[in-house]
Design an enzyme around this catalytic site. Structure first.
Site, mmCIF file in Angstrom:
data_model
loop_
_atom_site.group_PDB
_atom_site.id
_atom_site.type_symbol
_atom_site.label_atom_id
_atom_site.label_comp_id
_atom_site.label_asym_id
_atom_site.label_seq_id
_atom_site.Cartn_x
_atom_site.Cartn_y
_atom_site.Cartn_z
ATOM 1 N N HIS A 270 0.819 -1.215 0.000
ATOM 2 C CA HIS A 270 0.000 0.000 0.000
ATOM 3 C C HIS A 270 0.850 1.261 0.000
ATOM 4 O O HIS A 270 1.996 1.247 0.466
ATOM 5 C CB HIS A 270 -0.900 0.026 1.241
ATOM 6 C CG HIS A 270 -2.214 -0.649 1.059
ATOM 7 N ND1 HIS A 270 -3.417 -0.018 1.273
ATOM 8 C CD2 HIS A 270 -2.518 -1.916 0.666
ATOM 9 C CE1 HIS A 270 -4.406 -0.862 1.028
ATOM 10 N NE2 HIS A 270 -3.883 -2.030 0.673
ATOM 11 N N GLU B 196 -6.196 -0.601 -6.090
ATOM 12 C CA GLU B 196 -7.199 0.311 -5.531
ATOM 13 C C GLU B 196 -6.783 1.753 -5.810
ATOM 14 O O GLU B 196 -5.600 2.090 -5.747
ATOM 15 C CB GLU B 196 -7.339 0.116 -4.005
ATOM 16 C CG GLU B 196 -7.786 -1.253 -3.575
ATOM 17 C CD GLU B 196 -6.607 -2.143 -3.215
ATOM 18 O OE1 GLU B 196 -5.477 -1.631 -3.060
ATOM 19 O OE2 GLU B 196 -6.817 -3.368 -3.107
#
Length: 326
Positions: free
Chosen positions: A39, A108
């Site tokens: 991330h 994402e």
């Protein structure tokens, strides 16, 4: 072999030194494998971390000797270019002495928007992802030079010079028919976050029969169940929004707003909380019944990993081996 038990290095809830220490502890406790998120942002501000996964995994590869490692997952379409991901994967596999699997997914908006290239519609993302997987597979298996001209990516005479002899297994995250077909053609491993048997059946039909399939499930261990529920709600209330929502929100403020009406009892109803081994085993059975060969557990709370590892070794692991083998 039964269903193997995995540990999750969740980069959104711990710093890099802690993450390496935790995976060393997981190896010592007897976990079969470890996966790492990749991330740029945490899901919520309360989580408080997001170190670079590849640097952390390189350190983890040197600090461990037995436990298998895996990205869960890296998005190779915007923040990273496919050729760079292939080089990273080859290098990490050398550092890990063959213990690394490259898990890939379509990503994402939360993490990919930072480079300022926008967030394409889902159909376009899947097209980009298909090209990226082809490029990565070619670079990791070719002895020569790779030239690729696609709709979204170009590779001009690429070659991985430090390439592991055994290659790098590639895992592909699936959520629907198109991704299942892609996984069946290119993946050595299927990745899915929900125990949907139809995804695994589709993978088998598309060419994936006999290949590993890796799932992931959050839990919140604590001897005080109320404390576990509160912590799970504080850090993981975004989890139940579903991946169609999770893939498109651009930042932590969006996840805060989207999850503001999620109650503690909602979280407790979907995530095993407390120290009841039977509750974890019962939740994991859904994955075993669907056909998963591996399941990585996520212990919620970056500062709660050491107690969790001790409990896992003493209580969870014996029950797991009895229920699932592995």
């Amino acid at each position: 072999m039964g269903m193997q038990l995995g540990y999750t290095m969740m980069t959104e809830q711990a710093g890099p030194k802690d993450l390496v220490g935790h995976v060393v502890g997981a190896e010592e406790a007897g976990f079969d494998f470890a996966v790492s998120s990749d991330h740029f942002f945490p899901w919520l501000d309360e989580m408080g971390h997001s170190p670079n996964a590849w640097v952390t995994l390189g350190a983890a590869a040197q600090a461990t000797s037995r436990i298998d490692l895996m990205t869960y997952v890296t998005c190779p379409i915007i923040r990273y270019r496919p050729a760079v991901v292939a080089q990273q994967a080859a290098t990490l596999q050398l550092l890990a002495d063959g213990r690394f699997t490259l898990g890939l997914g379509a990503g994402e908006n939360l993490n990919e928007h930072v480079v300022g290239e926008g967030w394409p519609p889902v159909a376009v993302r899947h097209e980009m992802f298909a090209e990226a997987v082809q490029i990565i597979r070619e670079l990791l298996t070719s002895d020569g030079y790779t030239t690729f001209h696609g709709e979204y990516y170009d590779v001009d005479g690429g070659r991985i010079w430090d390439r592991p002899e055994g290659g790098v297994p590639i895992g592909v995250a699936v959520s629907g028919e198109k991704s299942v077909q892609l996984a069946g053609e290119y993946a050595d491993v299927l990745i899915a976050t929900e125990p949907q048997a139809e995804l695994l059946e589709g993978f088998d039909a598309a060419g994936g029969a006999g290949k590993p399939r890796v799932g992931q499930m959050p839990i919140c261990y604590d001897t005080d169940r109320d404390a576990a529920v509160k912590r799970a709600h504080s850090l993981f209330r975004w989890f139940g929004l579903g991946w169609k929502v999770n893939a498109d929100l651009p930042g932590t403020a969006g996840f805060e707003a989207a999850s503001q009406f999620v109650r503690e009892e909602d979280v407790a109803g979907s995530i095993p909380c407390g120290d009841d081994v039977d509750a974890v085993i019962e939740a994991a059975k859904a994955y075993a019944d669907a056909g998963f060969t591996h399941l990585a557990l996520v212990q919620i709370g970056g500062d709660q990993q050491r107690p969790y590892l001790g409990w896992s070794q003493e209580s969870l692991m014996p029950a797991w081996r009895e229920a699932f083998g592995g």
